[in-house]
Enzyme design. Sequence first.
Site, PDB file in Angstrom:
ATOM      1  N   SER A  93       7.714   0.258   7.817  1.00  0.00           N
ATOM      2  CA  SER A  93       9.068   0.051   7.322  1.00  0.00           C
ATOM      3  C   SER A  93       9.216  -1.305   6.637  1.00  0.00           C
ATOM      4  CB  SER A  93      10.075   0.135   8.476  1.00  0.00           C
ATOM      5  OG  SER A  93       9.790  -0.852   9.454  1.00  0.00           O
ATOM      6  N   TYR A  94       8.233  -2.196   6.857  1.00  0.00           N
ATOM      7  CA  TYR A  94       8.266  -3.496   6.175  1.00  0.00           C
ATOM      8  C   TYR A  94       8.220  -3.304   4.664  1.00  0.00           C
ATOM      9  CZ  TYR A  94       6.747  -8.088   4.576  1.00  0.00           C
ATOM     10  OH  TYR A  94       6.638  -9.269   3.902  1.00  0.00           O
ATOM     11  N   ARG A  95       7.604  -2.203   4.229  1.00  0.00           N
ATOM     12  CA  ARG A  95       7.479  -1.959   2.800  1.00  0.00           C
ATOM     13  C   ARG A  95       8.771  -1.430   2.200  1.00  0.00           C
ATOM     14  NH1 ARG A  95       2.265   1.642   3.089  1.00  0.00           N
ATOM     15  NH2 ARG A  95       2.953   2.294   1.042  1.00  0.00           N
ATOM     16  N   LYS A  96       9.758  -1.148   3.035  1.00  0.00           N
ATOM     17  CA  LYS A  96      11.066  -0.780   2.515  1.00  0.00           C
ATOM     18  C   LYS A  96      11.832  -2.064   2.195  1.00  0.00           C
ATOM     19  CE  LYS A  96      11.090   3.552   5.079  1.00  0.00           C
ATOM     20  NZ  LYS A  96      11.780   4.406   6.070  1.00  0.00           N
ATOM     21  N   TYR A  97      12.947  -1.920   1.498  1.00  0.00           N
ATOM     22  CA  TYR A  97      13.593  -3.093   0.933  1.00  0.00           C
ATOM     23  C   TYR A  97      14.961  -3.364   1.558  1.00  0.00           C
ATOM     24  CZ  TYR A  97      10.007  -1.680  -2.311  1.00  0.00           C
ATOM     25  OH  TYR A  97       8.825  -1.277  -2.847  1.00  0.00           O
TER      26      TYR A  97
END
Length: 592
Positions: free
Chosen positions: A23-27
């Site tokens: 989810s870190y790759r979400k913004y």
Amino acid sequence: MSSLDPLNVELDRQDDSQAHPKSYRKYDVHEGIIFCIELSPGMFQELPELDYKIELMEILDTLGVLMSQLVIVRPGTGIGCYFFNCDRNDAENCIYELFPLVDISAKNMKKLSDLLEDVRDGRISLQQYFPYENSKRTPLELVFGIVQEQFLKEVEGQRTYNNKKVFLFTDNDSPPEANDSEAKSRLRHLVDDLNDNFINFTTFFIGKEEAPFDDSFYSDILKLGAASEGISTEFDGPNTTPISASIIKSRVLRKQEIKRIMFQCCLILEERLQLMVGIKGYTIIIHEKPGMRYKLVYESQEVRKEATSKRRFLDTKTGEEVQKGLTKVFPYGDVDITISDEDLAKVRRSYTEEESFLKIIGFRSYAKCIRYFNNIDRALFVVPDEFRFEGSVRTLAALFSNLRAKSKVAIVWGKLKTNSHPAVFVLSPTCSRDPNEGFYLYRVPLIDELRKFPQTLIHHNSFDTPEYKDLKSVMENIIGYFNLKNGYQPSEFKNPALQKHFKLLHDYLLQVEHNDEEDTYENAKSKLLSEDDSLRKLSQLRDKIIRSAQSKDPQKVRLDKYMQLWNNLYDQFSKSTTLEEDFKPKVKHSKT
């Protein structure tokens, strides 16, 4: 296997190796900012560059303005404030917590507002509220430890922070640790730990002309710990350049802005060799809008709760809710084609990759690609993403230098998000006048998206005429009288309607008193200009032109004469380039 499968495997491996989920790759950004202020004799001095305002008062005013702005556009941002070297009775290890790191709270805003009001009205002084004793100092190790503890602690009902900033204010360039090699070593390890948890420093080293700030100590301990393992420190580390106290407020308001990532993907340089680098794109200009203007709530057992929305599917004939048997179909003429999500994914894979990507397909001259009438969407600012692929910075730096030297751009194809459609883009290096080095990404318009200019406009508005050249020459002289070198900075102009709406809420909640003023033209004008940045700038330009007309100084009077000449030339040019022809009524001939 698709050509991007190696990339996906590598990203999954990196996600597993790092201590954060995918989810870190979400913004979805949740930012936390901690103000760390070191008390010293200089913090309580009145400075000429601040119109003899106390330096610490400027910092607290800036904190109040920052919270007032964030509560409008990003109400979920966390703010904390700590003072070290403070000799208060309730300070622990000489560290005083004005308020802890929590999402913006009306209680904390009220506490700060009351403190500033008490200081201005003379009920208390900053020296009394923040007593400073030179013999009682706080080790920097404790300060860094408090910072890490605040960012990592869990607060009930609050999401963890994934964008962590520390605003460090100090005018002391020689703390005791500067002459202690063991203490410096421990601080480097602490900064390594902070960096591992993505906690970044933004330094405000305040210097004076007679006593410039020496940033060598802080530059040493912060830069050594600013780069992750395996990444060169050549491109990383906070900016430790000393600043003047007069720019504290402007720099804080600028540094708090989040660089919102619009996309994050790979740039394929050579697909056959699987040569690719990581890139991420940011928005250059965004429209100021409230994070949340209002929300719907309801009363339940004398407790106010937030209402949530829910979507229901109803039968078109009976109006009853349909919960089972829903099927996704695509109309094809008079036939409905049933297709599952798996089948739909296969269809998409047949003409594009699943993951977002960009692929260089060629190069072309800058002059043949960048045209103002092809601007159909906002440009994105693209920089390397060293986190995804090591060596991305060096590779794109070489591409940047070659493209700029040859005045060329890269033509790329791909999609910026997984669920978006593929398109052709132009990847153009920034010019030498831009403050930042990177690439601009423009989407190439389709044929029906091109702007069509009326032929009459092109025919009448010939910019090669002597009249237009005279108009442009006069305008260049006029601009020289104004300080417009930096151009238009959108961040300097706030939305006046938005600011007024939230100022009413702010003043009502914090019980800010307003003195009744006479309803005069000057008072109305002053109030209007204080609420609208654009009108204030225009008013300043107008006042300078009026003063020019009234001045007896030959140099200043020239501005007024240039304005009169410009108006005359504009009237002539406007009449000669009008698109509307004079209406000529038809003459009716009588029959004889």
